[in-house]
Every structure is written in C-alpha cells, then in structure tokens.
Design a protein around this motif. Sequence first.
Motif, PDB file in Angstrom:
ATOM      1  N   LYS A 200      -3.917  -1.953  -8.254  1.00  0.00           N
ATOM      2  CA  LYS A 200      -3.468  -1.299  -6.881  1.00  0.00           C
ATOM      3  C   LYS A 200      -3.986  -1.601  -5.680  1.00  0.00           C
ATOM      4  O   LYS A 200      -3.546  -1.730  -4.642  1.00  0.00           O
ATOM      5  N   HIS A 201      -5.230  -2.079  -5.729  1.00  0.00           N
ATOM      6  CA  HIS A 201      -6.076  -2.468  -4.680  1.00  0.00           C
ATOM      7  C   HIS A 201      -5.460  -3.978  -4.207  1.00  0.00           C
ATOM      8  O   HIS A 201      -5.104  -4.067  -2.704  1.00  0.00           O
ATOM      9  N   ALA A 204      -2.248  -2.932  -2.471  1.00  0.00           N
ATOM     10  CA  ALA A 204      -2.313  -2.398  -1.262  1.00  0.00           C
ATOM     11  C   ALA A 204      -2.808  -3.494  -0.221  1.00  0.00           C
ATOM     12  O   ALA A 204      -2.294  -3.331   1.042  1.00  0.00           O
ATOM     13  N   GLU A 255      -4.923   9.901  -2.799  1.00  0.00           N
ATOM     14  CA  GLU A 255      -5.228   8.508  -3.371  1.00  0.00           C
ATOM     15  C   GLU A 255      -4.593   7.561  -2.574  1.00  0.00           C
ATOM     16  O   GLU A 255      -5.278   6.432  -2.120  1.00  0.00           O
ATOM     17  N   LEU A 259      -6.241   4.575  -0.226  1.00  0.00           N
ATOM     18  CA  LEU A 259      -5.957   3.236  -0.295  1.00  0.00           C
ATOM     19  C   LEU A 259      -5.379   2.448   1.068  1.00  0.00           C
ATOM     20  O   LEU A 259      -5.958   1.468   1.538  1.00  0.00           O
ATOM     21  N   HIS A 263      -7.004  -0.414   3.352  1.00  0.00           N
ATOM     22  CA  HIS A 263      -6.487  -1.826   3.168  1.00  0.00           C
ATOM     23  C   HIS A 263      -5.374  -2.224   4.173  1.00  0.00           C
ATOM     24  O   HIS A 263      -4.976  -3.108   4.442  1.00  0.00           O
TER      25      HIS A 263
END
Length: 282
Positions: A200-201, A204, A255, A259, A263
């Motif tokens: 997910k990072h 993002a 959350e 994120l 980012h």
Amino acid sequence: MEYYFDNLDRSWAIRFLEHRIGDKRVIRLITKWLGAGVMEGTDWSDTGKGTPQGGIVSPVIANVYLHYVLDLWVHKKWRKRSAGGDMIFVRYADDYVAGFQHKRDAESFLADLKERLDRYQLQLHPDKTRLIEFGRFARANRASGGRGKPETFDFLGMTHYCAQTRQGRFRVGRKPAGKRVRRTLRRIKEALRRRWHEDKHNTARWLGRVISGWLNYYAVPGSYRFLNAFVYQVKRLLLRRLRRRSQKDRTSWAEIGRLTRRHWPKPQIRHPWPRQRLTVTT
C-alpha cells in the motif's frame, strides 16, 4: 475543428512550408513524411490527405498550416480591418477561442471563418463551435433577461466560467473540465486494479506522483476547492481498492489520511495569477 489532422490539405501545407523553407531537399523529405501512410498490422493505407496519425512531424506541419490559414487571417483581416471593437484570439493546435466586444462582430466572424476554412478543406466542429455571452457584463445582461447564469466553455482541459473577486469585480474562473476529471479517475481506478496486491505504501507513492502531475497543470488560481474535490475522490478510490483486496482487510479512513499525508503533495495553487505572471520586474 472537426477531424483537423485527417483533413489537412497536403498541397496547401507544402505551399505554406515553402514560404519558410528554401531547401528543396527538406521539402521533398516532408512530402515523403506526409505520404508515409498508416500501418495497421500488415496493411498499409493512405487517404491522400491529412497528416500521419502519431507522426513526429505531424503537429509541426499542422501548426504551420493553421498559422497561415487562421492566425494571419485573423490578425490582418479581422483584428485590423473588420472588428468594430476589441477582439482577442487564442489558439493551441486545432483548438481556439475568439472573444469580441460586440455581438455583431462575433456573428460576422463566424460566418467568414466558415468560408475561410472551407477554402482549405477544413470544417468547424459542430459540437464545439458556439457563440456565448461571456465577460464582465454577461451576468447582469442575462439576469435582466431572465436567462440564468452565463454559459461556460472548455479550453485546454479547463472549464472557463464567469466569476467574481471578493470586491465584486469580474474575473475569469477556471476549473478542471468534468470530462477530464472523470477520465482521469477512471484510469486511476483501472491502474489500481492492476496494482491490487502491491504494498500500500508503494501504491500511495505512485498515486502521489499522479496527483503531483495533475496539480502541475490544473492548480491555477481560483481552483483550490476543485483540486480538493479531486484529491478526495482519489482517496475514496484508494480506500475502496485496499478494502477489496481481502475480506479481512480493515483499512480505515484514518489510515488513508496517514498514507496520503506521508506520500501525497498538499493540494495548493502552483501557478501565479495572470497579473503576476505578466509583470516585468527589473
């Protein structure tokens, strides 16, 4: 203009280029480029007019073509001789906007323009060509006639509308065109589907670059709330995509906020006001 790159007259294009290029070898090479045609699989085709779609030289030739067909004609014939009041004209590739102080000038210009383009095998796009009342008096004039708000127009991916400053003076408002917003969100949704199982990072960070590119173009003065609305929609797409990766996924809106703060760039105006951009300082 409708199907401009497909209908451009090659013989006129060569004649226009010969005004600027004296080397016959260059002209001969350009003529070969124009006749290169299109390959679809193993099939080659050439209509005998227009410029090759996707050809490197096509935008340059098309721009030269309209310089002689449209730009010089507007400047010499209309701005200097025919217009009874102020006139503005802005063109980018085959899209243009013309503004007139008087309605009769706009109507006369449209009629003359159709004849001018027809001479060079071009046509106005029926869905994009229209006369609208726009400017600092449009709101009052339409209100007095009970015709509602002034109409808007799209140009270069922006919707332009009549707006006001805090002091009540007229200004041109700009916001991302609805078609562009929907198309971009649809492409982001499709890309997120392909990135279904990525970290997910990483996803993002990728979205942060996408949004940064969006802001580089659309973050013009006066569009802040529209930028925020676009970023909010991208957040929703990201949340939905993360939650659908697994029935056990518990990704929360909080959350997503963490994120994006980490980012994504902050939505903020990246372009100056026109007065600031055109001011010369020494």
